[in-house]
Scaffold this motif. Structure first.
Motif, PDB file in Angstrom:
ATOM      1  N   GLN A  29      48.469  65.912  47.415  1.00  0.00           N
ATOM      2  CA  GLN A  29      49.305  66.292  46.260  1.00  0.00           C
ATOM      3  C   GLN A  29      50.022  65.078  45.684  1.00  0.00           C
ATOM      4  N   GLN A  30      50.449  64.212  46.614  1.00  0.00           N
ATOM      5  CA  GLN A  30      51.166  63.009  46.184  1.00  0.00           C
ATOM      6  C   GLN A  30      50.248  62.118  45.354  1.00  0.00           C
ATOM      7  N   GLU A  61      47.648  63.028  43.708  1.00  0.00           N
ATOM      8  CA  GLU A  61      47.366  63.699  42.437  1.00  0.00           C
ATOM      9  C   GLU A  61      48.534  63.513  41.468  1.00  0.00           C
ATOM     10  N   PHE A  62      49.734  63.624  42.016  1.00  0.00           N
ATOM     11  CA  PHE A  62      50.931  63.447  41.191  1.00  0.00           C
ATOM     12  C   PHE A  62      51.000  62.016  40.651  1.00  0.00           C
ATOM     13  N   GLU A  63      50.672  61.068  41.525  1.00  0.00           N
ATOM     14  CA  GLU A  63      50.704  59.654  41.119  1.00  0.00           C
ATOM     15  C   GLU A  63      49.686  59.385  40.010  1.00  0.00           C
TER      16      GLU A  63
END
Lengths: 199, 127
Positions: free
Chosen positions: B10-11, B13-15
């Motif tokens: 998720q991290q 993807e967020f980045e």
């Protein structure tokens, strides 16, 4: 005859030095052109003012050209960001001092808006942006809410693609702190922008 | 074994999403800002190689430094030095002058207006 040879050698050396300066300038021009937009936006997010941001970027460019143009081109990225981030930190320090000394005076221009005001303004922005369902502007506003170190680390790691070591050198802190700041920045941003989470 | 950590996924993807948004933000700069950035760049490029310092060759600088040192030592030796009594006298005089000035508070204004007092005095003699 020996004198003539020495003169020719000196002449060749001078031409080589001149060529090297022009090659460096051309290469540096390409480098600066490739980073200037991102650098400007980083400065603008940090200080919240276009003119101040332009000044900071120009200062950083000038210092890089003046002092480090002769360094290998792969070092320019971390060096440039180190200079820029240091300029941004100086700007914050100056703002604090200005606020302490002249806080009682009414602010007259955007340039005189202090850090706290910029951040207060930014606090309202994410809510507005969430409503408009626009991730980009909401992200910018959320970044403005972060503490300066977290924001610097996030932008350098995520946007500039610097590694932990390069980021630590640019921001001026330990590698362990870079990891902590990065983790906290992402956590805070995801919390602020939770409406945009795809999950 | 190959199961990925969902938080890290998720991290990432967020980045990635953030990177795209930020890049888009950078590409949306107006013409005036772009022009200012170009000007800043060309100003910076003018400074490439401008910081070349001229260094005096060691063959010149070292003898020059010795000559300067010799000249200083010579001048110290040749200058007439006051005797011990004279030194005490000078020190005592200057100290007493300073004390006198310091103690006489009302006199300081007089020193400030000295030019005026001299002029007044000359007028008095003339008239």
């Amino acid at each position: 005859m020996a004198k003539l040879e020495a003169l020719e050698w000196y002449w060749d050396e001078a031409i080589t030095a001149e060529d090297s300066v022009s090659t460096n300038a051309a290469e540096l021009n390409r480098f600066l052109a490739s980073v200037e937009k991102r650098a400007f936006r980083m400065a603008e997010i940090a200080v919240g003012d276009r003119e101040e941001a332009l000044d900071l970027v120009q200062d950083a460019m000038c210092k890089l050209a003046e002092k480090y143009a002769a360094r290998p081109s792969d070092e320019w990225g971390p060096l440039f960001h180190r200079i820029l981030q240091s300029r941004i930190r100086d700007w914050y320090r100056r703002s604090k001092v200005r606020k302490r000394l002249f806080g009682w005076l009414p602010a007259t221009s955007a340039a005189e808006t202090d850090v706290a005001e910029v951040q207060d303004q930014a606090c309202v922005e994410p809510l507005r942006q969430l409503e408009s369902e626009n991730f980009g502007p909401a992200l910018i506003a959320a970044l403005q809410q972060l503490p300066i170190r977290q924001r610097q680390v996030f932008l350098l790691r995520v946007w500039e693609g610097l590694d932990v070591k390069q980021t630590a050198a640019a921001v001026g802190c330990a590698e362990g702190s870079v990891k902590t700041h990065h983790f906290r920045a992402i956590k805070a941003l995801r919390r602020i922008l939770s409406e945009y989470d795809s999950d | 074994m190959s199961k990925k950590n969902p938080t890290s996924e998720q991290q990432t993807e967020f980045e990635q999403r953030s990177r795209i948004a930020l890049q888009q933000h950078a590409e949306e700069l107006d013409a005036a800002t772009l022009s200012r950035l170009r000007q800043a760049r060309s100003r910076a490029l003018e400074r490439v190689g401008s910081r070349k310092k001229w260094r005096m060759p060691a063959a010149v600088s070292i003898p020059l430094a010795f000559a300067a040192l010799f000249a200083v030592l010579l001048s110290v030796q040749l200058l007439p030095r006051p005797t011990q009594d004279e030194t005490h006298l000078f020190a005592a005089e200057s100290l007493s002058d300073e004390w006198e000035l310091l103690m006489a508070d009302d006199e300081i204004a007089f020193y400030d207006d000295l030019d005026f007092v001299i002029w007044l005095d000359s007028q008095g003699h003339a008239g």
